[in-house]
Write a protein that holds these residues in place. Structure first.
Motif, PDB file in Angstrom:
ATOM      1  N   SER A 208     -31.710  75.743  77.416  1.00  0.00           N
ATOM      2  CA  SER A 208     -33.170  75.795  77.302  1.00  0.00           C
ATOM      3  C   SER A 208     -33.854  74.840  78.268  1.00  0.00           C
ATOM      4  O   SER A 208     -34.909  75.154  78.818  1.00  0.00           O
ATOM      5  N   ASP A 209     -33.288  73.671  78.491  1.00  0.00           N
ATOM      6  CA  ASP A 209     -33.865  72.703  79.413  1.00  0.00           C
ATOM      7  C   ASP A 209     -32.784  71.730  79.847  1.00  0.00           C
ATOM      8  O   ASP A 209     -31.756  71.572  79.186  1.00  0.00           O
ATOM      9  N   VAL A 210     -33.025  71.077  81.002  1.00  0.00           N
ATOM     10  CA  VAL A 210     -32.108  70.080  81.543  1.00  0.00           C
ATOM     11  C   VAL A 210     -32.924  68.852  81.908  1.00  0.00           C
ATOM     12  O   VAL A 210     -33.879  68.940  82.685  1.00  0.00           O
ATOM     13  N   ASN A 211     -32.565  67.696  81.320  1.00  0.00           N
ATOM     14  CA  ASN A 211     -33.264  66.446  81.569  1.00  0.00           C
ATOM     15  C   ASN A 211     -32.299  65.421  82.139  1.00  0.00           C
ATOM     16  O   ASN A 211     -31.083  65.478  81.908  1.00  0.00           O
ATOM     17  N   PHE A 212     -32.847  64.450  82.881  1.00  0.00           N
ATOM     18  CA  PHE A 212     -32.048  63.383  83.474  1.00  0.00           C
ATOM     19  C   PHE A 212     -32.555  62.040  82.944  1.00  0.00           C
ATOM     20  O   PHE A 212     -33.758  61.768  82.985  1.00  0.00           O
ATOM     21  N   PHE A 213     -31.618  61.211  82.469  1.00  0.00           N
ATOM     22  CA  PHE A 213     -31.975  59.914  81.885  1.00  0.00           C
ATOM     23  C   PHE A 213     -31.275  58.815  82.675  1.00  0.00           C
ATOM     24  O   PHE A 213     -30.042  58.790  82.772  1.00  0.00           O
ATOM     25  N   ASP A 214     -32.090  57.939  83.274  1.00  0.00           N
ATOM     26  CA  ASP A 214     -31.561  56.809  84.037  1.00  0.00           C
ATOM     27  C   ASP A 214     -31.246  55.681  83.071  1.00  0.00           C
ATOM     28  O   ASP A 214     -32.147  55.053  82.512  1.00  0.00           O
TER      29      ASP A 214
END
Length: 802
Positions: A156-162
């Motif tokens: 559904s979605d792709v997020n990036f977390f630093d």
């Protein structure tokens, strides 16, 4: 625990393991992909094709200029570096080792991140034929190893977390280009594991994890948390072209290697990379852009993976903006040193293949000789040069301008034998070489009583034929025959037969000369024998028939300049309205009547002249189109020199000079859909004649291409002429409106024309006009004021004034 010097610093060599979510891959002294580099072993990108059909090129979209470094490298990326390996061995890079990994605290960390204090709901279990519901409680964080290996998950979605800054990465700063996972796609657990392994081994990250977030609709959201790799700051930037160079393949290391052997291994890798840099060619990136990269490095305390991505994006953008659509950044080397090396594969052309195709796309034997095609291919598209799509567009246009081909297609593809090389396939479909056309028309002319009748129906028609590309050398033979009355064709028969022989000095000779010869017959109304204002009806029309042959040579010096010189042999016959030979025009008497002893129509006095003369002209045209409007300047000089051969041994020199400037009054941004610039047009035309001058060759003053607002020749006929005009054009939507002022003058030379037709027909010899107009496609709608009489009229004209 041993140490080795890398980039001037001592690096410890412990045994470590690379951790990525649930994936743990212990590696003792794991080797980077190659010495001093951050490299991609991805397959070369698929090249788009450039297609053009008929006379209007169909330009396929080029790769987007916003394409990022890793996007241009393909989907699978594998990066490594000595410096990043040193960071792994020595714990460098400043990453938080307590974040991520396969330790048991990961779940607690992500529970804090996602704040899962929400009611638990089971996802919808409805099964889709394309994907499966996760079947887990909604809004739950789930590790990758907890997913089912038998299901297909819809993302559904792709997020990036630093994880270093503890912030969600924005779209601009994320690494989405290198991740082959996008919302709406369907992936299996094995595919997700493989993508995670790719990220973990890329060298861009110290740590990288992948967690799922279950959605109520059965889809799965993904969060990629990472700690990006960091290297020492660099002071200098260097760009090299590694196209056609053999890529360094990493030598696999043995887990039983001693520390001394590892030191020797890394030193050999470093020496090999330095030798590679010495062999590489400088890239095309200009100095100002390279200095911009150095400023980007100085603004950062360290070199990070995201900084490398931004530098790569900027480098690729310059190449794409300048037409080098297939250039790509393949590697960053010399990390953790004072000089950052950017390796670029610019797309060097290794081979050009020309092949002919039929209408079905099958390769066939062509008729056109290959040297004819090679002449039109720019040097930028020859082997040894970097592929430039602007040059490819130019090649397509030039090939189509030959009028020999119905379709031209340029297809770049990767050279499998030369890494980084590009093979250009030029696919050509030839047009029909022979054609013929017959057209007929009917016209109604007044009968004996003045009214049309069935007997007054007059058939007319024309026949045209063409034989192109004779012997495959672009030579052509064209002809046409036209008659307005097929019942009596001898009354009005015109013909034109023309042979064109390009490349007069040979196909392989760079000198570009074209030989042309023609036989012709034409009939036109003479503007010299025209009545002045109020006397138009009293002066009958005079027709000038010309029959002859002409041979000339045209030489193109460059795109802007050319010259033509040749020989003309003509027989000129003057006829009245009944097609009878006329030796004199009418003369207007002071009483208002007419007399037959008007100005003589020919030099011989018999109504028939024969003449031979040399003709030459030089054209310098620096005009160009800016959003559809013409700007620049144009100069044309023409000379006709009589040879003393013909009726009464005519010896004369007739010369003309025309100067036109199109001056833009405002700078505009060039591009499709952009407005035209306002333009000021200044034009001057001078003509003169010395020696024997028949009246039909006198300069006619007045008309749509002389002084607007007057009919053809309404102002006079003279030996010398001066015309001045100015026009200002203002763009309005997709066209322009304009205002103009013009003046024409005989410079007092009308009396020197044999019989003085200007005075005989009550004409002024000079005049001015002004007016306004609007351009409607190829039509000019104008309102012009005749300054001599002070009256105005509307006119519709076709084509350009200048």
């Amino acid at each position: 625990m041993a140490t080795i010097p890398i980039n001037g610093q001592l690096i410890l060599l412990p045994e470590v393991s690379i951790t990525a979510s649930h994936i743990s891959t212990p590696r003792k002294h794991s080797a980077p992909s190659s010495s001093h580099e951050l490299r991609s072993n991805a397959p070369p990108p698929r090249f788009p094709s450039l297609k053009c059909c008929c006379s209007l090129p169909n330009r396929n979209a080029l790769p987007s200029s916003s394409g990022h470094l890793l996007n241009s490298l393909g989907n699978s990326l594998f990066f490594g570096s000595i410096s990043s390996a040193a960071s792994q061995f020595g714990g460098g890079g400043g990453g938080d080792r307590n974040l991520g990994g396969s330790g048991g605290d990961v779940g607690g960390l992500w529970r804090d991140l996602f704040s899962l204090a929400t009611p638990v709901a089971i996802a919808d279990e409805k099964h889709s034929p394309d994907w499966d519901s996760h079947g887990l409680p909604a809004n739950t964080v789930v590790q990758l190893n907890k997913l089912s290996g038998f299901k297909k998950y819809k993302i559904s979605d792709v997020n990036f977390f630093d994880r270093r800054s503890k912030t969600t990465a924005s779209a601009e700063d994320s690494f989405s280009e290198m991740v082959p996972i996008h919302p709406g796609e369907i992936h299996t657990k094995a595919k997700l594991q493989n993508d995670l392994e790719t990220l973990a081994s890329s060298g861009l990250f110290e740590k990288v994890d992948l967690l799922g977030n279950t959605k109520p609709d059965g889809t799965l959201g993904l969060t990629i948390s990472f700690v990006e790799s960091i290297w020492k700051s660099a002071e200098r930037f260097r760009c090299i072209n590694v196209g056609l160079m053999t890529q360094l393949e990493p030598i696999p290391t043995d887990s039983d290697m001693t520390d001394r052997e590892m030191i020797r291994y890394y030193r050999n890798q470093e020496k090999e990379y330095k030798r590679r840099m010495e062999k590489a060619r400088p890239c095309m990136l200009p100095g100002p852009v390279q200095r911009e990269m150095m400023l980007m490095l100085k603004d950062q305390k360290n070199v990070s993976a995201s900084l490398l991505r931004r530098i790569g994006d900027r480098v690729v953008k310059w190449y794409q903006d300048n037409g080098y659509a297939f250039a790509r950044v393949t590697n960053f080397g010399s990390l953790n040193s004072k000089e950052l090396v950017c390796e670029v594969n610019e797309g060097d052309i290794t081979w050009v293949v020309i092949q002919f195709q039929d209408k079905l796309g099958n390769v066939v034997e062509g008729h056109t000789q290959i040297p004819i095609i090679n002449r039109e291919i720019p040097k930028q598209l020859r082997p040894g040069n970097v592929l430039n799509m602007k040059a490819a567009n130019q090649a397509v246009k030039k090939l189509l301008s030959l009028n020999l081909f119905s379709n031209v297609e340029i297809v770049p593809r990767a050279d499998e034998k030369n890494e980084g090389g590009v093979i250009l396939e030029i696919n050509i479909r030839e047009a029909d070489r022979k054609s013929a056309e017959v057209s007929t028309e009917w016209s109604i002319v007044p009968g004996s009583g003045g009214a049309p009748s069935l007997d007054s129906l007059q058939p007319g028609g024309s026949v045209t034929f063409e034989h192109r590309n004779i012997h495959g050398l672009n030579r052509s033979l064209m002809g046409s025959v036209t008659a307005s009355n097929l019942l009596n064709p001898e009354d009005d028969l015109s013909f034109n037969l023309e042979y064109v022989h390009p490349h007069l000095d040979g196909v392989n000779n760079p000198r570009n000369r074209v030989f042309k010869t023609s036989a012709f017959n034409s009939r036109k109304l003479s503007p010299v024998f025209t009545g002045g204002p109020g006397y138009e009806e009293l002066v009958p029309p005079l027709l000038v028939d010309r029959v002859g042959v002409k041979a000339n040579i045209t030489e193109n010096f460059n795109r802007q300049s050319k010259s033509t010189y040749g020989l003309v042999l003509e027989e000129i016959t003057t006829r009245d309205g009944n097609f009878q030979i006329s030796t004199n025009g009418l003369r207007l008497l002071p009483s208002g009547g007419t007399s037959d002893d008007g100005p003589p129509t020919t030099l011989s006095g018999t109504g028939i002249d024969r003449v031979a003369f040399l003709q030459g002209n030089v054209t310098r045209d620096n005009t160009k189109f800016v959003n559809g409007g013409i700007v620049g300047d144009r100069t044309v000089f023409q000379v006709d020199q009589g040879l003393g051969i013909g009726s009464k041994w005519p010896l004369f020199n007739r010369h003309q000079l025309s100067l036109t400037k199109f001056i833009p009054l405002k700078r505009v941004v060039e591009g499709y859909g952009k407005p035209q610039p306002p333009v000021l047009v200044l034009h001057g035309h001078y003509g003169g004649c010395v020696g024997d001058l028949p009246s039909y060759e006198a300069f006619a003053i007045g008309g749509p291409h002389s002084v607007r607002g007057y009919t053809m020749g309404e102002l006079g006929a003279s030996r010398n002429i001066l015309e001045l005009s100015a026009e200002i054009r203002v763009p309005v939507k997709n066209t322009h409106v304009y205002a103009f002022a013009e003046h024409g003058n005989d410079l007092g030379s009308s009396k020197d024309v044999n019989g003085n037709p200007t005075s005989a027909y009550r004409r002024m010899g000079h005049g001015s006009s002004y007016g306004v107009g609007v351009k409607l496609g190829q039509v000019r709608a104008e309102y012009a004021v005749d300054h001599n009489r002070g009256t105005g009229a509307f006119f519709l004209r076709f084509g350009e004034r200048y």
